[in-house]
Design a protein around this motif. Structure first.
Motif, mmCIF file in Angstrom:
data_model
loop_
_atom_site.group_PDB
_atom_site.id
_atom_site.type_symbol
_atom_site.label_atom_id
_atom_site.label_comp_id
_atom_site.label_asym_id
_atom_site.label_seq_id
_atom_site.Cartn_x
_atom_site.Cartn_y
_atom_site.Cartn_z
ATOM 1 N N THR A 1 1.978 -1.006 -7.398
ATOM 2 C CA THR A 1 1.734 -1.288 -5.985
ATOM 3 C C THR A 1 0.296 -1.789 -5.806
ATOM 4 O O THR A 1 -0.499 -1.787 -6.736
ATOM 5 C CB THR A 1 1.961 -0.034 -5.117
ATOM 6 O OG1 THR A 1 0.938 0.933 -5.390
ATOM 7 C CG2 THR A 1 3.323 0.604 -5.418
ATOM 8 N N ASN B 1 0.836 -1.194 0.000
ATOM 9 C CA ASN B 1 0.000 0.000 0.000
ATOM 10 C C ASN B 1 0.874 1.249 0.000
ATOM 11 O O ASN B 1 1.858 1.322 0.737
ATOM 12 C CB ASN B 1 -0.888 0.044 1.248
ATOM 13 C CG ASN B 1 -1.976 -1.011 1.194
ATOM 14 O OD1 ASN B 1 -2.414 -1.401 0.106
ATOM 15 N ND2 ASN B 1 -2.404 -1.471 2.348
ATOM 16 N N THR B 2 0.462 2.221 -0.821
ATOM 17 C CA THR B 2 1.235 3.458 -0.884
ATOM 18 C C THR B 2 0.307 4.667 -0.797
ATOM 19 O O THR B 2 -0.900 4.546 -0.985
ATOM 20 C CB THR B 2 2.008 3.551 -2.223
ATOM 21 O OG1 THR B 2 1.093 3.335 -3.299
ATOM 22 C CG2 THR B 2 3.132 2.550 -2.295
ATOM 23 N N ALA B 3 0.896 5.813 -0.531
ATOM 24 C CA ALA B 3 0.147 7.072 -0.553
ATOM 25 C C ALA B 3 0.909 8.066 -1.416
ATOM 26 O O ALA B 3 2.134 7.999 -1.521
ATOM 27 C CB ALA B 3 -0.006 7.626 0.858
ATOM 28 N N VAL C 1 0.194 2.484 5.179
ATOM 29 C CA VAL C 1 0.985 2.459 3.943
ATOM 30 C C VAL C 1 2.448 2.135 4.241
ATOM 31 O O VAL C 1 2.946 2.397 5.338
ATOM 32 C CB VAL C 1 0.949 3.809 3.175
ATOM 33 C CG1 VAL C 1 -0.413 4.071 2.571
ATOM 34 C CG2 VAL C 1 1.385 4.959 4.051
ATOM 35 N N THR D 1 -3.397 5.685 -2.096
ATOM 36 C CA THR D 1 -4.274 6.718 -1.548
ATOM 37 C C THR D 1 -3.665 8.072 -1.870
ATOM 38 O O THR D 1 -2.511 8.337 -1.518
ATOM 39 C CB THR D 1 -4.397 6.577 -0.014
ATOM 40 O OG1 THR D 1 -4.804 5.242 0.287
ATOM 41 C CG2 THR D 1 -5.406 7.561 0.545
#
Ligand code: FAD
Length: 303
Positions: free
Chosen positions: A163, A142-144, A227, A167
């Protein structure tokens, strides 16, 4: 005086210096910090023909390569002014003035930071600034992305393909990116866009990023996002403040150059992240450093 004085010691400046010195002309380099942004980089996997390296290692190689030639390398001095007289003069912070027939400006840029707790601590440990560079490190995680402008939304689309989930956190109530990019991002099942979100903290476990905190500016409520990677995309600031009154810059502060690296001042050339050259990457800045040095050499033999 020098024939060519390079201001800046990142990949663009190092490349310009080598191309200049190989012409057998008197070459100098003055840099505030030799290596530039590369010094702050850990894994580099897109410097073609070198499968994998680290920033400090590449910087050491750059320096060795420059010093293989007869180049005056001034490593820790900052230029504060340039002026055209008989020669082009570069004034340094310590008051010294260097003179040269041609100049290559390669002062680079810096990423705007969020200035929240945890950002510095987890820089290169989950906090990243370059999706082209570090995106693959977060494969399946999970990435932002912080920032909903063009670079933020482009990053989100890019990261969505690599990924697990992205968000996007945008501070204001609208995205500033082009419509076509916003539509594309909104169509992706693994992208969530949150507006009115003020990032307040980067969370980590001591080793790596594990999440971030943001405040919903409408409700004042604090939220947590899980994340592993946070891509900060709130602007790249060119190091061109000292040139504001002397050269033509874009409204974002980039030095306007043509295909030969020429600026608005005859004899002054520019290369790398400080210029209008699109896509800020090591390999690209080295190419533009070579172009600017060859452009300056052309100028030298004609004047
Ligand atoms: P810079 O590297 O910014 O160098 C600028 C030079 O100018 C420095 O020596 C600086 O000290 C000097 N300087 C600035 N102002 C003055 C002044 N007034 N007087 C004298 N000297 C001055 N790119 C990739 O291709 N692959 C990657 O994996 C990658 N990862 C990255 C990771 C991070 C964390 C960052 C920040 C960037 C990354 N990049 C990566 C981008 C890449 O580092 C830049 O595109 C590249 O370094 C630009 O080179 P440059 O020579 O134009 O400028």
């Amino acid at each position: 005086p020098y024939d060519m004085l390079v201001v800046g010691g990142g990949p663009a400046g190092a490349s310009a210096a080598i191309y200049s010195a190989r012409k057998g002309i008197r070459t100098g380099v003055v840099a505030e910090r030799f290596g530039g942004q590369v010094s702050d980089t850990m894994a580099i996997e897109n410097f073609i023909s070198v499968k994998e390296t680290e920033g400090p290692k590449l910087v050491a190689n750059l320096e060795q390569h420059v010093l293989d030639y007869d180049v005056d390398l001034i490593k820790t001095q900052k230029a504060v002014r340039i002026e055209k007289k008989d020669f082009i003069e570069v004034e340094l912070e310590n008051g010294a003035v260097l003179k040269s027939k041609t100049i290559v400006l390669a002062t680079g840029a810096r990423w705007r930071e969020m200035n929240v707790p945890g950002e510095q601590e987890y820089r290169n440990k989950g906090v990243a600034y370059c999706p082209h560079c570090d995106g693959p490190l977060f494969k399946g995680k999970n990435t932002a992305v912080i920032g909903g402008g063009n670079s933020g939304i482009e990053a989100a689309i890019d990261l969505a393909g690599i990924t697990k989930h992205v968000t996007v956190l945008e501070f204001s109530d609208t995205l500033r990116a082009d419509d076509v990019l916003v539509k594309k991002a909104e169509s992706l099942p693994n992208v969530t866009i949150i507006k009115n979100a003020m990032t307040t903290e980067v969370l980590g476990d001591g080793q790596r990023v594990i999440g971030l905190k943001y405040t919903d500016r409408r409700t004042d409520e604090s939220h947590l996002v899980d994340v592993a990677g946070i891509f900060v995309q709130i602007g790249l600031v060119p190091n061109s403040e000292f040139l504001r009154d002397t050269l033509e810059l874009t409204n974002r502060g980039e030095i306007l150059v043509n295909a030969h690296g020429e600026t608005s001042m005859p004899g002054v050339f520019a290369a790398g992240d400080v210029t209008t050259s699109p896509y800020k990457q090591i390999i690209i800045s080295m190419g533009s450093g070579a172009t600017a040095a060859l452009g300056a050499f052309d100028y030298l033999i004609r004047n």
